[in-house]
Design an enzyme around this catalytic site. Structure first.
Site, PDB file in Angstrom:
ATOM      1  CB  ALA A 173      -1.002   0.069   1.141  1.00 18.89           C
ATOM      2  CB  SER A 174       4.823   1.675   0.223  1.00 17.57           C
ATOM      3  OG  SER A 174       4.542   1.629  -1.111  1.00 17.57           O
TER       4      SER A 174
END
Length: 137
Positions: A73-74
Site C-alpha cells: 500500500a506504500s
C-alpha cells in the site's frame, strides 16, 4: 472467540479479534492477479488471514521453503491496499496458484476448510508439517 477449522488431517486455529474469519462483505468478489489482491482495506481483513493459510500450503508444496505475505500500500491512498504472496525465490506467486488464491479468498466461511483442502489436494500437499510463511510491510 476462537474456533478451529479442520483441514483434512491438518488443523488451523482461526481467530480474528473475536469475529468469524469469513468474507466481511459477501458479494464483493476478489481476484488475485499480478499485483496480488487490490481492494479497499475494509474488504481485506479475512483475506490477510486466508492468504497466510495459503502461504503455508504453498510453502509445503515447495518442500518447506519460506513463502512471503506482503502488504502493498506504500504508493496508494490510505484506504487502497493490497496483499501479495511472494514465492521462495523472491518473485511473484506462480501464476498457477492465482486461481487457488482467489478461491480461498472468496470461499464462504463455512466452506473455508474445504477450499483449503481442495488446494492441498490439487497441489499434492499431504504433510502436516514443514510449512513456513513470512509477513512483511
Amino acid at each position: 472467540h476462537i474456533h478451529t477449522t479442520t483441514i483434512g488431517a491438518r488443523t488451523l486455529l482461526c481467530s480474528a479479534a473475536g469475529r468469524m474469519i469469513g468474507p466481511p462483505h459477501p458479494g464483493v468478489p476478489l481476484a488475485y492477479g499480478t499485483a496480488g489482491f487490490r481492494a479497499r482495506a475494509d474488504l481485506l481483513d479475512s483475506t490477510f488471514f486466508r492468504m497466510g493459510a495459503l502461504a503455508v500450503l504453498r510453502s509445503r508444496s515447495r518442500g518447506g521453503l519460506a513463502v512471503g505475505l506482503m502488504v502493498t500500500a506504500s504508493h496508494n491512498a490510505e484506504p487502497d491496499n493490497g496483499i501479495k504472496l511472494v514465492d521462495p525465490d523472491g518473485g511473484m506467486l506462480d501464476v498457477s496458484w492465482e486461481p487457488h488464491a482467489s478461491a480461498v479468498a472468496n470461499a464462504a466461511d463455512a466452506d473455508l476448510a474445504a477450499a483449503l483442502d481442495a488446494v492441498a489436494d490439487a497441489v499434492g500437499v499431504v504433510s502436516a508439517s514443514g510449512g513456513r510463511g513470512l509477513g512483511g510491510r
